[in-house]
Write a protein that holds these residues in place. Structure first.
Motif, mmCIF file in Angstrom:
data_model
loop_
_atom_site.group_PDB
_atom_site.id
_atom_site.type_symbol
_atom_site.label_atom_id
_atom_site.label_comp_id
_atom_site.label_asym_id
_atom_site.label_seq_id
_atom_site.Cartn_x
_atom_site.Cartn_y
_atom_site.Cartn_z
ATOM 1 N N ALA A 14 1.014 7.286 -5.592
ATOM 2 C CA ALA A 14 1.822 6.965 -4.417
ATOM 3 C C ALA A 14 1.062 7.560 -3.251
ATOM 4 O O ALA A 14 0.269 8.493 -3.444
ATOM 5 C CB ALA A 14 3.214 7.595 -4.518
ATOM 6 N N THR A 45 0.287 -1.990 -1.763
ATOM 7 C CA THR A 45 1.141 -1.799 -2.932
ATOM 8 C C THR A 45 0.387 -2.165 -4.209
ATOM 9 O O THR A 45 0.473 -1.455 -5.222
ATOM 10 C CB THR A 45 2.424 -2.644 -2.778
ATOM 11 O OG1 THR A 45 3.029 -2.321 -1.529
ATOM 12 C CG2 THR A 45 3.402 -2.379 -3.898
ATOM 13 N N GLN A 46 -0.357 -3.253 -4.150
ATOM 14 C CA GLN A 46 -1.130 -3.682 -5.335
ATOM 15 C C GLN A 46 -2.125 -2.601 -5.756
ATOM 16 O O GLN A 46 -2.259 -2.297 -6.945
ATOM 17 C CB GLN A 46 -1.873 -4.985 -5.040
ATOM 18 C CG GLN A 46 -0.974 -6.216 -5.186
ATOM 19 C CD GLN A 46 -1.609 -7.471 -4.599
ATOM 20 O OE1 GLN A 46 -2.520 -7.401 -3.764
ATOM 21 N NE2 GLN A 46 -1.115 -8.625 -5.031
ATOM 22 N N ALA A 48 7.306 -5.354 -0.695
ATOM 23 C CA ALA A 48 6.127 -5.312 0.173
ATOM 24 C C ALA A 48 5.992 -6.621 0.949
ATOM 25 O O ALA A 48 5.648 -6.625 2.138
ATOM 26 C CB ALA A 48 4.873 -5.038 -0.647
ATOM 27 N N PRO A 55 3.347 2.748 0.441
ATOM 28 C CA PRO A 55 4.029 3.010 -0.834
ATOM 29 C C PRO A 55 4.433 4.481 -1.004
ATOM 30 O O PRO A 55 3.632 5.376 -0.720
ATOM 31 C CB PRO A 55 2.996 2.622 -1.887
ATOM 32 C CG PRO A 55 2.034 1.714 -1.173
ATOM 33 C CD PRO A 55 1.977 2.241 0.228
ATOM 34 N N ILE A 75 7.784 1.328 1.005
ATOM 35 C CA ILE A 75 7.797 0.564 -0.254
ATOM 36 C C ILE A 75 7.942 1.570 -1.387
ATOM 37 O O ILE A 75 7.035 2.375 -1.624
ATOM 38 C CB ILE A 75 6.460 -0.192 -0.470
ATOM 39 C CG1 ILE A 75 5.968 -0.875 0.803
ATOM 40 C CG2 ILE A 75 6.571 -1.139 -1.666
ATOM 41 C CD1 ILE A 75 6.760 -2.062 1.238
ATOM 42 N N ALA A 97 8.528 -3.590 -6.244
ATOM 43 C CA ALA A 97 7.733 -3.034 -5.144
ATOM 44 C C ALA A 97 6.969 -4.139 -4.429
ATOM 45 O O ALA A 97 6.913 -4.170 -3.197
ATOM 46 C CB ALA A 97 6.780 -1.971 -5.686
ATOM 47 N N LEU A 98 6.398 -5.061 -5.194
ATOM 48 C CA LEU A 98 5.636 -6.153 -4.578
ATOM 49 C C LEU A 98 6.541 -7.088 -3.779
ATOM 50 O O LEU A 98 6.188 -7.545 -2.695
ATOM 51 C CB LEU A 98 4.877 -6.938 -5.650
ATOM 52 C CG LEU A 98 3.595 -6.249 -6.150
ATOM 53 C CD1 LEU A 98 3.020 -6.985 -7.340
ATOM 54 C CD2 LEU A 98 2.566 -6.149 -5.023
ATOM 55 N N ILE A 156 7.664 2.785 -4.975
ATOM 56 C CA ILE A 156 6.992 2.421 -6.231
ATOM 57 C C ILE A 156 7.885 2.763 -7.413
ATOM 58 O O ILE A 156 8.082 1.963 -8.314
ATOM 59 C CB ILE A 156 5.650 3.188 -6.363
ATOM 60 C CG1 ILE A 156 4.727 2.836 -5.195
ATOM 61 C CG2 ILE A 156 4.990 2.914 -7.713
ATOM 62 C CD1 ILE A 156 4.231 1.405 -5.179
#
Lengths: 490, 478
Positions: free
Chosen positions: A167, A26-27, A55, A75, A117, A51-52, A119
């Motif tokens: 994504a 995700t990062q 995650a 993501p 996840i 999102a984080l 985004i």
């Protein structure tokens, strides 16, 4: 190896194997969004923090072996016409600028259960009405291959997000080509499944009898995995169909020897860009080399598909969009004099010109005195188109077609001539009218470096043939990324 | 000579169906509730929500159609009726225009000239709208969507009625059929049955119809009758004055007993009907129709006939007992305990009706167990209590649903059948009323009744009247 080089399935595998975490994935995607979003503008909204946080939760479940889905921790970007609980859902329209749904669409719920996840929500033509993502109330999306060009539409944001690595994959929706055409323009793979395969619950309707949700991804395997995840009978959608197969991965790698490919002659005549035609037909040659049988044929009624489509889609849209009145949710005009004035002003100010044009067209074809001449005639045409396809599929397993007559046009060149824009949908809309599945796969680039996609069309419920054929073709190629997508790739 | 006019009336009757949940979602249909508490994304028209048909609605509509001799449309579908009004959250109503579920039926009514068939053009299914609440204090309006999506059927008659009496007989027949089917409670006052009156007048003998008006907001039989008289007169006056009747929709004001024009045909909206793409066509199989037919309960006309034939009740009794399904059900339950139908009927038509009237209740509100009335009848037949006491006990059954056996025991109401004991009371009464004895012997038989009455009084109502009668006779003829 960078997360951004991976497909959804390969990333999911690494996450399950513990080589990468959902948080790291995700990062990396968020970092890419930071780098390119100002140029591409794939998203109407995105929320890195949420999102984080998600995650971390997903990674926890993966660590506890509670989440083993191949897409867990990967993501995703969601087109902004799919309701997402607690997350603003605008349909790229001012009229829904403040709409936060209290529920999620079934497709999104299924992805969430799989550990996806999210985004953010991707940009689109307002209410999915358009072929360029230029009718959005929140600014245009640019084609990551060339920022002077459109990404196509209406799922332009979803396709651009995948092409630009904002994504790993995305969900789009397709009413008249809205997944397949921008997939072609952005060099990604996208499939519109058979009508009724993915629940429409929570998808904000444009043309209810034509709308389908589908995946946009880097390759055919991703599309098969995503479609297997989001499809299924849903008792909340009366038009949902109980199918026998929902596992589409099983068809990948199957032999295509003897596969009968029909090439409609009329599709490859005037109006189709020569470079596009050559690249699309190259797919037929590649599969022929693997044992497929290719044959030209006449697909009748092609010329009637566009008027029939715009009558039916706009008729349904004119009614579907009546609920946006400023009374219950969404935008309400600041100043008004009484109830009807409030509704009038809210709608006048809340909808953009293309949406208004289609509401007016749709209202006209349904009005008394015109219903038979337009709407009923369009329904009859639709029935004839279904019949023409039925006849074709008696002879062929799959039909090869372009996804669009040209590569992505320049920004600003389409909206001035709506009829021309509508005619650009010629290769995609009859598939929606007949409720068929269609997949777009990248087949090359034109001399300006813009991607070209080819479309494979199957009979109803025959995604198996599409996946088999598209996958066989894809094995002869490698996925090509645009420069912008590689910005963050080490 | 003044022209003779004839009134031509057709009705559109909306009936709210008695399903537990709404037509296109799982929300409760219960009346009342705080505003917007019986709602969900579907019945408030949220974006992306989709309707899913409640099968029970189709079954009720079919049942009503079969009970009114309609043909069932085996492939029917829903259409959208588009119009902007905030009580309708999607700004379209899901209804049926092109293929309504039932067509070509009729209901038979009794008229002064004998039975008459009122033809039914169609019955279609649709959703109800929410309610607008105007707040004069803040000068704003609110919407309550609790009623939004409550299932309705609309029963459209042909213009076959010629008087208010026929209209009311038709509505009564419809209401009875729907109530018997359990498809609705059909309460006009609460809006679960609503009628719009389409009315025109023409000269007697004319084969052409006049221009009609439609009047809405009629929520009682009385209002319907008044409206018909009023509108007939208004139209005749217009014609007599050489003016034209305008085709329009009118709204009845029950307080002013007057209707006023809402909108004329020229302002009529174009509803842009088209088939709802969110709902699939409904196929009704022969088996399904057969199933509904088999499950159909006995309706009023058959029940009335059976009461007269099987139970040998007079038509008068049969008519009243079947007039409200609840009463018929109660009657049959008591009869099922093996009681004589006429005896049961007498209790229901006599004391029960009297008490209902006194207490200003609805017949539907009668709420005592059939077994208690059955035991009461047993007590009388066994001679355990006399009729005077029985009537007293019945009042307690009616009001408190008491068990009569226990009640009679507790309150010492048992009839006194002790001959010796009663004989001494009788002797006392005869002794104290020599004038009556004299009268009796002089041929005034009425005096006997007086003596019986006195004896009953002295026994505090418990004496067996037949026994008292016998004992007095014995004494007097000695």
């Amino acid at each position: 190896m960078s997360v951004l080089n991976l497909t959804a399935v390969s990333l999911g595998k690494k996450i399950q194997a513990g080589e990468l975490s959902a948080v790291e994935a995700t990062q990396e995607v968020l970092a890419q969004v930071e780098r390119v979003e100002k140029d591409v503008h794939s998203y109407v909204s995105y929320d890195g923090e949420a999102a984080l946080k998600r995650a971390k939760e997903v990674q926890q479940l993966i660590d506890e072996k509670k989440l083993t889905h191949p897409l867990a921790g990967v993501p995703v970007a969601i087109k902004d016409n799919m309701c997402t609980k607690g997350v603003t859902t605008t349909c790229s329209s001012k009229i829904l600028s403040n709409f936060v749904p209290p529920y999620s669409s079934t497709a999104v719920e299924k992805l969430e259960a799989a550990g996806a996840i999210m985004i953010g929500k991707t940009n689109m033509d307002e209410f999915a009405m358009g072929s360029t993502t230029e009718t959005s109330a929140y600014g245009i999306t640019r084609n990551p291959w060339n920022l002077d060009h459109v990404p196509g539409g209406s799922s332009g944001g979803s396709c651009a997000a995948v092409a630009a690595n904002e994504a790993i994959y995305a969900l789009g929706s397709d009413t008249g080509g809205s997944i397949r055409q921008p997939s072609s323009f952005c060099g990604v793979t996208g499939i519109k499944p058979t009508y009724g395969t993915v629940s429409r619950f929570g998808l904000i309707a444009y043309g209810s009898s034509l709308d389908q949700i589908g995946p946009v991804a880097k390759d055919v395997r991703d599309c098969a995995t995503i479609l297997s995840t989001i499809s299924g009978y849903d008792s909340k959608d009366s038009t949902s169909i109980k199918r026998e197969d929902y596992d589409f991965n099983q068809y990948l790698g199957q032999d295509i020897k003897g596969l009968r490919i029909g090439v409609p002659k009329g599709y490859f005549k005037e109006g189709l860009d020569k470079e596009v035609a050559d690249h699309v037909l190259s797919l037929a040659k590649t599969l022929e080399a693997q044992g497929a049988v290719v044959e030209e044929f006449d697909l009748s009624l092609v010329e009637y598909a566009i008027p029939a489509y715009y009558v039916i889609a706009d008729a349904e849209a004119s009614s579907n969009l009546e609920r946006f009145d400023g009374v219950k949710y969404g935008y309400r005009a600041k100043e008004y004099n009484g109830l009807h004035d409030m509704i009038k002003k809210s709608r006048s100010q809340g909808f953009g010109p293309e949406v208004k044009r289609r509401i007016m067209l749709g209202s006209f074809v349904l009005s008394s005195g015109y219903y038979d001449a337009y709407y009923l005639k369009a329904l009859r045409t639709k029935a004839l188109i279904v019949k023409a396809f039925d006849e074709a599929f008696a002879k062929y397993d799959v039909i090869l077609a372009p996804a669009a007559p040209t590569t992505a046009p320049k920004i600003g060149s389409s909206l001035a001539d709506p009829i021309k824009m509508y005619l650009g949908d010629i290769y995609t809309i009859s598939v929606n009218l007949a409720g068929l599945p269609g997949i777009t796969v990248p087949v090359g680039k034109d001399k300006n470096g813009l991607p070209i996609g080819a479309q494979l069309i199957g009979n109803r419920f025959r995604e198996d043939v599409l996946f088999k054929a598209a996958y066989a073709y894809e094995q002869t190629k490698t996925y090509e990324m645009c420069d912008l997508a590689q910005k963050g790739v080490n | 000579m003044a022209k003779q006019y004839e009134t031509v009336i057709g009705l559109e009757v909306h009936v709210e169906l008695a399903t537990k949940t709404k037509i296109f979602c799982g929300c409760s249909t219960a009346f009342g509730g705080d505003p917007n508490t019986h709602t969900c994304p579907v019945c408030t028209g949220m974006p992306g929500s989709l309707p899913v048909l409640n099968k029970k609605v189709v079954e009720y509509a079919m049942a009503v159609g079969l009970a009114t001799n309609c043909t069932i449309t085996q492939d029917c579908k829903f259409d959208r009726k588009n119009y902007f009004y905030p009580d309708n959250p999607q700004n379209y109503q899901i209804s049926q225009l092109y293929l309504p579920i039932c067509r070509d039926g009729h209901v038979t009514i009794e008229t002064a000239n004998g039975p008459k068939d009122i033809r039914i053009h169609e019955i279609h299914m649709e959703e109800d709208a929410g309610k607008l609440v105007h707040d004069d204090f803040t000068d704003s309006s609110y919407v309550d969507y609790n009623r939004s999506g409550v299932p309705l059927i609309e029963i459209v008659s042909e213009p076959d009625m010629r008087s208010a009496e026929e209209v009311i007989a038709y509505l009564d027949a419809l209401r009875m059929a729907v109530q018997y089917l359990g498809a609705s409670d059909c309460k006009l006052q609460e809006g679960s049955m609503r009628a719009d009156v389409n009315l025109s007048v023409r000269e007697v003998g004319s084969s052409e119809f006049g221009t009609r008006t439609e009047t809405k907001n009629l929520n009682s039989f009385k209002a319907i009758a008044r409206c018909i008289a009023n509108e007939t007169e208004r139209q005749i006056d217009l014609i007599e004055a050489g003016e034209k009747v305008v085709q329009e929709t009118r709204r009845w004001d029950d307080n002013k007993e007057y209707s006023y024009a809402m909108r004329s045909k020229e302002d009529a909206q174009d509803y842009r009907y088209f088939p709802d793409p969110d709902l699939v066509p409904i196929h009704i199989s022969d088996e399904w129709i057969e199933q509904i037919k088999q499950d159909q309960p006995e309706l009023r006309p058959e029940k009335k006939k059976r009461y007269m034939e099987e139970y040998c009740l007079p038509e008068y009794d049969a008519n009243i007992l079947t007039g409200v399904k609840h009463l018929a059900d109660l009657f049959e339950s008591v009869v099922d305990f093996g009681k004589k139908p006429k005896e049961v009927s007498n209790w229901l038509m006599g004391d029960t009706m009297r008490l209902v009237k006194e207490k200003e209740m609805e017949l539907e509100e009668i709420d005592f167990d059939a077994k208690h009335l059955a035991s009461l009848i047993d007590l009388i037949e066994a001679g355990t209590i006399n009729r005077t006491a029985a009537r007293e006990v019945f009042e307690h059954i009616f009001e408190e649903n008491i068990d009569p056996v226990a009640y009679v025991e507790e309150h010492g109401l048992k009839q006194d059948n002790n001959e010796e004991g009663l004989r001494s009371i009788v002797s006392e009464v005869v002794k104290n009323n020599p004038k009556s004895v004299e009268d009796y012997h002089a041929g005034k038989t009425k005096a006997l009744g007086f003596l019986v009455g006195q004896t009953m009084k002295a026994s505090k109502g418990k004496a067996n009247p037949a026994l008292v009668n016998k004992l007095i006779m014995e004494l007097l003829t000695k």
